[in-house]
Scaffold this active site. Structure first.
Site, short mmCIF file in Angstrom:
data_model
loop_
_atom_site.label_atom_id
_atom_site.label_comp_id
_atom_site.label_asym_id
_atom_site.label_seq_id
_atom_site.Cartn_x
_atom_site.Cartn_y
_atom_site.Cartn_z
N PRO A 182 -11.34 15.23 -26.35
CG PRO A 182 -11.67 13.32 -27.62
CD PRO A 182 -11.33 13.77 -26.24
CB CYS A 183 -13.57 20.06 -28.89
SG CYS A 183 -12.80 19.63 -30.42
CD GLN A 184 -15.32 14.79 -30.84
OE1 GLN A 184 -14.66 15.81 -30.84
NE2 GLN A 184 -14.90 13.69 -31.42
N GLY A 185 -16.61 16.31 -26.82
CA GLY A 185 -16.95 15.85 -25.48
C GLY A 185 -17.42 16.98 -24.57
CG PHE A 186 -15.93 20.28 -23.62
CD1 PHE A 186 -15.93 20.25 -22.24
CD2 PHE A 186 -14.73 20.08 -24.28
CE1 PHE A 186 -14.77 20.05 -21.53
CE2 PHE A 186 -13.56 19.88 -23.58
CZ PHE A 186 -13.58 19.86 -22.20
#
Ligand SMILES: C[S@@+](CC[C@H](N)C(=O)[O-])C[C@H]1O[C@@H](n2cnc3c(N)ncnc32)[C@H](O)[C@@H]1O
Length: 355
Positions: free
Chosen positions: A84-88
């Site tokens: 998931p992109c909020q993981g970056f």
């Protein structure tokens, strides 16, 4: 042609759009891992020969998964997934060492543990520009240090026959010297028309129908014919009931229009620039999201049903979604369009035979 026996592990699998596309090429989907039970129920229903594992990939060790499912013995040829992109997050540290990026790190750890022949990592395109390209460089470095050659590209789904202008970046890693090349667009430029929203959903009824209902009209596009091929009727076609006021506002937006077509006093009723957008019947749709209710059917005064969204994401009608209406929409909006996944997998298949 050799038979495709390549085995796939799907991380952050969701309902399995990525896996479904690869399965259409003959890949064997061994296992899907996600922390959302409903998405896994859908995954299991539609990949009947695969197993699923409900777990938090932030804390799940590859060794544990290996032990539970005997994966090393079975042999994993390909790992796929979209952390998931909020993981970056970008900070002073390398992305992989920042605790907020633990989902990305988990993907890297799984690749490191299983050392598959190849991997596919999908994400939102702006990942490439994060930290002025620092994140992209780190991703490439991380996988190169594990011995993978990395190829990446932003693909537009409608270029490959998906009736939707969705852009996503794909990183493909190859453990070996073969060169991967992304498939050139198959639609748009070469005289093959892009698939429009009308081609995609024009044969589905305006009103709700119960699951397994028969189609009410004959298909009128090749895409609709393809979508119905293995179908047992219409599923997941529950319409949202809007207020009279909302319906009235939607009715003022023409085919392909948006908030700018509304009277001045209504233009600011929703504070996002994608507000009150009606699909164009003669173009691919805009990006199908996880249920923000800003996009409307090109003809009817309502948001698309889950089945219409699924069609626009290129899930055929035999793919049935579990959960409540909003949960179905979320699984669909999260997914990699299966036809796009197949476009990425097709070129990989040629390489895998040689590795
Ligand atoms: C973008 S979606 C994946 C879509 C999928 N590739 C497809 O094509 O259908 C990301 C998924 O990651 C899952 N997820 C988020 N955080 C997670 C975690 N900590 N552990 C496992 N799964 C997680 C979400 O439930 C969601 O299904």
């Amino acid at each position: 042609m050799k038979k495709n026996q390549f085995k796939v592990l799907d991380l952050f699998s969701g309902c399995g759009g990525l896996s479904y596309g690869l399965e259409s090429l003959g890949f064997k989907i061994i296992l899907g891992i996600d922390n959302w039970d409903i998405a896994l129920k859908t995954f299991k229903r539609n990949h009947s020969n695969s197993e699923v594992f409900l777990g938090d990939l932030a804390i799940l060790f590859p060794k544990k998964v290996d032990k539970n499912f005997d994966l090393k013995k079975k042999g994993i040829d390909l790992i796929v997934g979209g952390p998931p992109c909020q993981g970056f997050s970008i900070s002073g540290k390398r992305a992989i060492d920042d605790p907020r990026n633990k989902l990305y790190k988990s993907f890297v750890n799984f690749v490191n543990y299983f050392k598959p022949k190849a991997f596919i990592m999908e994400n939102v395109p702006n990942l490439l520009s994060m930290g002025e390209g620092k994140l992209k460089k780190e991703i490439i470095d991380d996988f190169q240090s594990l011995g993978y050659k990395i190829y990446y590209k932003i693909l537009l789904a409608s270029d490959y026959g998906v009736p939707q202008n969705r852009r996503r970046v794909f990183f493909v890693g190859i453990n070996g010297s073969s060169k991967y090349k992304f498939l050139e667009p198959t639609h748009g430029k070469l005289g093959i028309k892009k698939v429009t929203a009308k081609d995609a959903i024009g044969d589905l009824p305006e009103k709700d129908v119960a699951d397994e209902s028969p189609y009410m009209i004959k298909f009128f596009s090749n895409y609709q014919k393809m979508m119905r091929k293995r179908s047992h009727g219409i599923y997941n076609h529950e319409a949202v009931v809007h207020t009279e006021k909302t319906k009235k506002i939607i009715s003022m937006v023409p085919d392909g229009g948006n908030y700018k077509d509304l009277p001045k006093n209504l233009q600011n009723t929703r504070k996002v620039n994608i507000a009150w957008t009606r699909f164009s019947s003669s173009k691919p749709s805009c990006t199908i999201d996880t249920g923000h209710n800003h996009h409307f059917h090109y003809k009817y005064n309502r948001v698309p049903t889950a089945r219409e969204s699924a069609r626009l994401q290129s899930f055929d009608d035999s793919f049935i979604f579990d959960g409540k209406k909003n949960e179905q929409i979320k699984q669909i909006g999260n997914a990699v369009p299966p036809i796009l996944a197949a476009a990425v997998g097709k070129k990989l298949l040629k390489i895998l035979y040689d590795l």
